[in-house]
Design a protein around this motif. Structure first.
Motif, PDB file in Angstrom:
ATOM      1  N   SER A   1       0.845  -1.203   0.000  1.00  0.00           N
ATOM      2  CA  SER A   1       0.000   0.000   0.000  1.00  0.00           C
ATOM      3  C   SER A   1       0.877   1.249   0.000  1.00  0.00           C
ATOM      4  N   ASP A   2       0.380   2.276  -0.674  1.00  0.00           N
ATOM      5  CA  ASP A   2       1.101   3.555  -0.790  1.00  0.00           C
ATOM      6  C   ASP A   2       0.714   4.476   0.356  1.00  0.00           C
ATOM      7  N   ASP A   3       1.630   5.391   0.724  1.00  0.00           N
ATOM      8  CA  ASP A   3       1.345   6.397   1.747  1.00  0.00           C
ATOM      9  C   ASP A   3       0.619   5.802   2.948  1.00  0.00           C
ATOM     10  N   ALA A   4       1.221   4.784   3.482  1.00  0.00           N
ATOM     11  CA  ALA A   4       0.537   4.007   4.520  1.00  0.00           C
ATOM     12  C   ALA A   4       0.720   4.631   5.899  1.00  0.00           C
ATOM     13  N   PRO A   5      -0.364   4.769   6.676  1.00  0.00           N
ATOM     14  CA  PRO A   5      -0.232   5.292   8.034  1.00  0.00           C
ATOM     15  C   PRO A   5       0.476   4.279   8.943  1.00  0.00           C
ATOM     16  N   LEU A   6       1.325   4.793   9.831  1.00  0.00           N
ATOM     17  CA  LEU A   6       2.101   3.907  10.720  1.00  0.00           C
ATOM     18  C   LEU A   6       1.691   4.059  12.191  1.00  0.00           C
ATOM     19  N   ALA A   7       0.705   4.931  12.458  1.00  0.00           N
ATOM     20  CA  ALA A   7       0.361   5.239  13.857  1.00  0.00           C
ATOM     21  C   ALA A   7       0.041   3.982  14.668  1.00  0.00           C
ATOM     22  N   HIS A   8      -0.589   2.994  14.032  1.00  0.00           N
ATOM     23  CA  HIS A   8      -0.923   1.764  14.759  1.00  0.00           C
ATOM     24  C   HIS A   8       0.137   0.693  14.584  1.00  0.00           C
ATOM     25  N   ARG A   9       1.251   1.082  14.011  1.00  0.00           N
ATOM     26  CA  ARG A   9       2.343   0.129  13.818  1.00  0.00           C
ATOM     27  C   ARG A   9       3.574   0.534  14.620  1.00  0.00           C
ATOM     28  N   ASN A  10       3.420   1.469  15.580  1.00  0.00           N
ATOM     29  CA  ASN A  10       4.541   1.773  16.487  1.00  0.00           C
ATOM     30  C   ASN A  10       3.950   2.112  17.850  1.00  0.00           C
ATOM     31  N   THR A  11       4.572   1.556  18.901  1.00  0.00           N
ATOM     32  CA  THR A  11       3.972   1.678  20.242  1.00  0.00           C
ATOM     33  C   THR A  11       4.156   3.072  20.846  1.00  0.00           C
ATOM     34  N   LEU A  12       5.012   3.919  20.219  1.00  0.00           N
ATOM     35  CA  LEU A  12       5.065   5.319  20.659  1.00  0.00           C
ATOM     36  C   LEU A  12       3.895   6.112  20.062  1.00  0.00           C
ATOM     37  N   ARG A  13       3.167   5.439  19.184  1.00  0.00           N
ATOM     38  CA  ARG A  13       1.958   5.994  18.536  1.00  0.00           C
ATOM     39  C   ARG A  13       2.230   7.312  17.825  1.00  0.00           C
ATOM     40  N   VAL A  14       3.328   7.312  17.094  1.00  0.00           N
ATOM     41  CA  VAL A  14       3.666   8.475  16.276  1.00  0.00           C
ATOM     42  C   VAL A  14       2.933   8.351  14.938  1.00  0.00           C
ATOM     43  N   ALA A  15       2.292   9.443  14.528  1.00  0.00           N
ATOM     44  CA  ALA A  15       1.458   9.403  13.320  1.00  0.00           C
ATOM     45  C   ALA A  15       2.287   9.643  12.061  1.00  0.00           C
ATOM     46  N   ALA A  16       3.312   8.806  11.865  1.00  0.00           N
ATOM     47  CA  ALA A  16       4.130   8.943  10.650  1.00  0.00           C
ATOM     48  C   ALA A  16       3.505   8.128   9.519  1.00  0.00           C
ATOM     49  N   LYS A  17       4.052   8.332   8.315  1.00  0.00           N
ATOM     50  CA  LYS A  17       3.586   7.574   7.155  1.00  0.00           C
ATOM     51  C   LYS A  17       4.768   6.936   6.448  1.00  0.00           C
ATOM     52  N   ALA A  18       4.493   5.845   5.752  1.00  0.00           N
ATOM     53  CA  ALA A  18       5.519   5.232   4.899  1.00  0.00           C
ATOM     54  C   ALA A  18       5.113   5.428   3.451  1.00  0.00           C
ATOM     55  N   ARG A  19       6.098   5.764   2.609  1.00  0.00           N
ATOM     56  CA  ARG A  19       5.750   5.942   1.192  1.00  0.00           C
ATOM     57  C   ARG A  19       5.156   4.650   0.633  1.00  0.00           C
ATOM     58  N   LEU A  20       5.746   3.534   1.023  1.00  0.00           N
ATOM     59  CA  LEU A  20       5.235   2.227   0.599  1.00  0.00           C
ATOM     60  C   LEU A  20       5.286   1.291   1.800  1.00  0.00           C
TER      61      LEU A  20
ATOM     62  N   LEU B   1      11.459   4.629  16.794  1.00  0.00           N
ATOM     63  CA  LEU B   1      10.915   5.994  16.848  1.00  0.00           C
ATOM     64  C   LEU B   1      10.932   6.562  15.431  1.00  0.00           C
ATOM     65  N   PHE B   2       9.757   6.826  14.887  1.00  0.00           N
ATOM     66  CA  PHE B   2       9.679   7.481  13.584  1.00  0.00           C
ATOM     67  C   PHE B   2       9.800   8.983  13.819  1.00  0.00           C
ATOM     68  N   ALA B   3      11.008   9.504  13.638  1.00  0.00           N
ATOM     69  CA  ALA B   3      11.224  10.943  13.862  1.00  0.00           C
ATOM     70  C   ALA B   3      10.665  11.772  12.713  1.00  0.00           C
ATOM     71  N   GLY B   4      10.237  11.105  11.663  1.00  0.00           N
ATOM     72  CA  GLY B   4       9.598  11.770  10.529  1.00  0.00           C
ATOM     73  C   GLY B   4       8.942  10.706   9.674  1.00  0.00           C
ATOM     74  N   ASP B   5       8.358  11.119   8.539  1.00  0.00           N
ATOM     75  CA  ASP B   5       7.787  10.130   7.621  1.00  0.00           C
ATOM     76  C   ASP B   5       8.915   9.292   7.027  1.00  0.00           C
ATOM     77  N   TYR B   6       8.559   8.100   6.562  1.00  0.00           N
ATOM     78  CA  TYR B   6       9.574   7.221   5.984  1.00  0.00           C
ATOM     79  C   TYR B   6       9.442   7.238   4.466  1.00  0.00           C
ATOM     80  N   ALA B   7      10.502   7.661   3.804  1.00  0.00           N
ATOM     81  CA  ALA B   7      10.434   7.852   2.352  1.00  0.00           C
ATOM     82  C   ALA B   7      10.652   6.551   1.571  1.00  0.00           C
TER      83      ALA B   7
END
Ligand code: FAD
Ligand code: EPU
Length: 341
Positions: free
Chosen positions: A7-26, A60-66
């Motif tokens: 999936s493109d531009d996928a939300p990661l908020a529920h995929r990290n226990t720090l609950r950071v609302a980052a996104k992955a390009r893929l 820790l997703f300090a930003g979105d993941y490209a």
């Protein structure tokens, strides 16, 4: 395709226990490890960076993941047992705590001190998970991985994994190996590890005089539940910093100035210091800046009170590193993988 989903531009908020609302390009969710070579050869994946993800309890997703996040969701357990011990091969996507409970239920000993650690089996060797006087390395016979550099399946024996405190070859060469399975050897009986702070007292409180592995597991559950904030209640990644290991003269000087600083001698003559104590003594325990904070229950735990961004959490962590270094001359290192910081 099959074996994985993309999936493109996928939300990661529920995929990290720090609950950071980052996104992955893929995002690729992998259910069949045999399909990894095909997935990793896909141009959109091959031309960018790849991050393997389990449950995201040490990231820790300090930003979105490209790049591409490869989430390991493979399942399966294979057992070869004789009367004395079992060799158990476990797929990377199995939950660690489920596996520990299953081994105890089957009557195998060894993993009782490591109960309730969040995350997947595939991530366990990455930082050689440890708690209450035990490290997982002791029970790992080999690790199976896809070697992205050599483009082949690799089986790394325990020595090749170069396990150390919160460290391994996988952590030192990030991005090289995708762990697909871990092979454990577990005995039926083994001397219990009861010496780590609090276990004996907890067993006494439980009224257990002759402990079995499942009693130790229960004691560890009590201790962990009391000490550590629950990620289901407040976002966190467990210990955010490693306990620093310093040489003997530095440890002695610090202990002279601060006799109450907890320190543990290591086999190589160096000393491991309590990072929690250093952080608390530097005045950071319970600190909150916006929604980023240091837990008021345990000074080693970075917490997300709600909507902290990864950048805000990372900024607070760096402030702690600088403050502890200024106060004690000891530089703390983050334990989780900091992505995009
Ligand atoms: P992730 O967070 O998804 O990934 C962690 C790292 O491993 C990343 O670098 C990632 O790229 C890599 N990785 C993950 N899976 C794979 C794979 N299949 N192949 C290659 N690389 C991979 N840790 C301890 O050691 N002891 C503890 O007592 C402890 N207590 C904790 C308590 C809490 C409340 C929390 C939130 C965390 C705690 N941790 C502890 C940290 C964490 O549980 C472990 O590090 C765990 O192994 C992470 O598993 P994960 O699947 O969530 O990995
Ligand atoms: N302490 C403080 N202030 C605090 C909390 C603790 O001064 O706020 C002191 C305590 O007095 C104690 C010492 O720190 O003497 C050690 O505390 P604790 O027993 O909680 O262990 P820790 O060193 O903080 C390590 C691991 C944990 C693991 C526990 C139990 C690291 C980085 N952390 O924590 O692992 O569960 O021991 O074995 O090694 C993790 O890696 O995510 C993790 C939770």
């Amino acid at each position: 395709m099959g074996g994985y989903t993309l999936s493109d531009d996928a939300p990661l908020a529920h995929r990290n226990t720090l609950r950071v609302a980052a996104k992955a390009r893929l995002l690729a969710e992998v259910r069949d490890a045999a399909k990894l070579p095909e997935l990793l050869a896909y141009p959109a994946v091959r031309n960018g960076e790849v991050l393997v993800l389990g449950e995201g309890s040490n990231v820790l997703f300090a930003g979105d993941y490209a790049g591409t996040v490869v989430a390991m969701a493979t399942q399966g357990v294979q057992v070869e047992a004789d009367g004395e011990r079992a060799r158990i091969a476990v797929a990377a996507g199995e939950r660690w705590d489920d596996f520990v409970r299953w081994t105890l239920g089957q009557g195998y000993a060894g993993l009782e001190n490591l109960i309730l650690i969040p995350g997947t089996v595939g991530a366990a060797p990455i930082q050689n998970i440890g708690a209450y006087g035990t490290e997982v390395a002791e029970f790992i016979e080999s690790v199976e991985a896809w070697d992205t550099r050599e483009r082949r399946v690799a089986t790394l024996g325990a020595a090749a994994c170069a396990f150390a405190y919160r460290d391994s070859v996988f952590k030192r060469e990030p991005g090289r190996y995708v762990v697909t399975a871990v092979r454990f050897v577990l005995p039926r009986t083994r001397e219990l590890r009861l010496d780590y702070a609090g276990i004996r007292e907890e067993l006494a409180r439980m009224g257990v005089a002759r402990p079995a592995p499942f009693h130790v597991a229960e004691a560890v559950i009590h201790l962990r539940t009391r000490k550590l904030p629950d990620p289901a209640v407040i976002g966190n990644a467990g210990s955010f910093f490693k306990n620093p290991v310093v040489d003997a003269p530095q440890a002695e000087a610090l202990r002279r100035a601060h006799p109450e600083l907890p320190a543990w001698p290591q086999p190589d003559g160096r000393h491991k210091l309590s990072a929690a104590w250093l952080i608390e003594a530097a005045g950071f325990k319970g600190l909150r800046e916006g929604d980023a904070g240091i837990s008021n229950r345990h000074a080693l735990v970075l917490v997300n009170h709600g909507r902290a961004s990864g950048a805000e959490l990372w900024a607070l962590a760096q402030k702690v590193i600088a403050g502890v270094e200024e106060a004690f001359g000891v530089r703390l290192e983050p334990e989780p993988r900091v992505v995009g910081g």
